[in-house]
Design a protein around this motif. Structure first.
Motif, PDB file in Angstrom:
ATOM      1  N   PRO A 201       0.819  -1.223   0.000  1.00  0.00           N
ATOM      2  CA  PRO A 201       0.000   0.000   0.000  1.00  0.00           C
ATOM      3  C   PRO A 201       0.852   1.272   0.000  1.00  0.00           C
ATOM      4  CG  PRO A 201      -0.841  -1.575   1.608  1.00  0.00           C
ATOM      5  CD  PRO A 201       0.488  -2.096   1.155  1.00  0.00           C
TER       6      PRO A 201
ATOM      7  N   ASN B 139       2.157   1.783  -3.551  1.00  0.00           N
ATOM      8  CA  ASN B 139       1.062   2.186  -4.436  1.00  0.00           C
ATOM      9  C   ASN B 139       0.731   3.663  -4.260  1.00  0.00           C
ATOM     10  OD1 ASN B 139       0.227   0.047  -6.140  1.00  0.00           O
ATOM     11  ND2 ASN B 139      -0.701  -1.008  -4.402  1.00  0.00           N
ATOM     12  N   LYS B 140       0.727   4.126  -3.030  1.00  0.00           N
ATOM     13  CA  LYS B 140       0.438   5.532  -2.747  1.00  0.00           C
ATOM     14  C   LYS B 140       1.496   6.442  -3.373  1.00  0.00           C
ATOM     15  CE  LYS B 140      -0.480   8.628   1.187  1.00  0.00           C
ATOM     16  NZ  LYS B 140       0.657   9.569   1.052  1.00  0.00           N
TER      17      LYS B 140
END
Length: 408
Positions: free
Chosen positions: A362, A365-366
């Motif tokens: 995550p 991805n951010k």
């Protein structure tokens, strides 16, 4: 807590970049007292010296929240040494996405820039001598019947009868163009982000010009969908990178000599002729030996499948971001630290990898999403360009860096 699954085992780290060094340092620091530690060996294709073309390569390290590289440097015990080598950014605020951020708790600054060679030197000194096998690359890996890996080595410093070695766990940290990933995950490749970048290192023996001597920043061009990033590299040099939209990758990327390098310099002078000083002075002072041409490319992160064997990809080998993101080094430092925590605190490799993926994927991805937003902002046209300029006029900041330069 049972950490015996790695006690006495051999871990190979493919690559002595930021993530590989961070992991090696972290697992030594975090290993539970009283347990036999694993034996960690790093193989690095390059030498200990700075390679040509990377002299002017500088990095951003963020420190405004727990995802930043300065946060990881603090945990690794190297923060003071890292700050000694900061070229800029020791104020009390770091600028990101046209906003000001304060330092995270326990940090003296919210962001710095540092020459890559200096960050790597701090890490290699902390790792200590004898752990890195220089001039030796891991080029392939094959799973063994006993569950480990047979790793194929290549390099000038290895004997003919030592071209392979075995390990119980393989940590792949060999960069965005990972040899190991290309063998084991051949379809997981870099994707072009639609921007080309040309850059170099300008030398000023008597001191670098204002206002670049105090801040790093970006020049924008409304007419050519182009931006130029400028940053102090040290007291007598400035690193610069000119980026622009291009529908396809311009080949060849590799420069063949000083004549090619001078052509790049001349092209950038023409592309940026509308930019005010000190742009032209910086271009004119550029050393052809430190000129590069690259395509901005990145890659989605992935969660691990241990059916491939005991292998973990960290840093750019897992989730490459383009230089325009400004966050690749922070991700690399955090990957090494977070993976080590999970390996030391879990009861099995599967448990550790699952917990690590839940943190790292995550986060990457951010950063990847924000990287594409940065590209859009830095190369905006029409109404989007006017909006960006309006934000700059209000806040005086752009794309995570101070607007220290005049904007066209």
């Amino acid at each position: 807590m049972d950490a015996q699954f790695l006690s006495g085992k051999k871990i190979i780290v493919a690559g002595a970049g930021i993530s590989g060094l961070s992991f090696t340092l972290a697992i030594r620091q975090l290993w539970p007292a009283g347990l036999e530690p694993p034996h960690v060996v790093i193989y690095e294709r390059d030498s200990d010296a700075v390679t040509p073309g990377r002299e002017g390569y500088s990095l951003s390290l963020a420190g405004f929240d727990e995802t930043g590289g300065l946060y990881a440097a603090r945990d690794l015990g190297i923060l003071d040494e890292v700050l000694k080598h900061a070229t800029q950014g020791l104020g009390n605020q770091f600028v990101f996405k046209v906003m000001k951020f304060k330092p995270a708790a326990g940090l003296p600054t919210a962001g710095i820039r540092i020459a890559r060679k200096n960050l790597r030197r701090v890490l290699t000194n902390a790792v200590g001598p004898g752990r890195i096998k220089w001039n030796t690359a891991c080029v392939d890996a094959e799973r063994l019947p006993n569950g480990g890996f047979l790793v194929k080595l290549s390099g000038n410093d290895i004997a003919a009868d030592k071209t392979t070695t075995e390990c119980d766990l393989l940590i792949v940290a060999d960069g965005a163009s990972s040899k190991i990933r290309s063998k084991l995950r051949p379809d997981d490749t870099l994707q072009y982000a639609g921007v080309m970048q040309k850059g170099g290192l300008a030398i000023f023996p008597n001191g670098i010009p204002q206002p670049v001597d105090k801040n790093w920043g970006m020049l924008l061009s409304s007419g050519k969908v182009m931006a130029c990033f400028l940053s102090p590299y040290d007291e007598t040099s400035v690193a610069w990178g000119m980026s622009y939209r291009a529908s396809t990758i311009e080949e060849p990327l590799k420069l063949s000599g000083l004549d090619d390098a001078q052509k790049v310099i001349d092209e950038c002078k023409e592309l940026g002729k509308e930019f005010p000083e000190p742009f032209q002075s910086i271009i004119n002072a550029t050393d052809p030996k430190d000129v590069s041409r690259l395509a901005a490319r990145d890659k989605q992160p992935f969660s691990h499948d241990l059916s491939l064997g005991p292998i973990i990809f960290i840093g750019d080998s897992n989730h490459a971001v383009s230089p325009l993101s400004g966050y690749g080094a922070s991700l690399a430092l955090k990957d090494g630290w977070d993976l080590s925590i999970q390996l030391c605190n879990s009861n099995s490799l599967a448990e550790a990898v699952k917990a690590y993926d839940a943190i790292s994927v995550p986060r990457a991805n951010k950063v990847l999403k924000e990287s594409h937003q940065t590209i859009d902002m830095g190369h905006a046209t029409g109404l989007n360009y006017l909006v960006t300029r309006s934000l700059l006029s209000i806040g005086g900041f752009v794309l995570g860096v101070k607007e220290a330069i005049s904007f066209t």
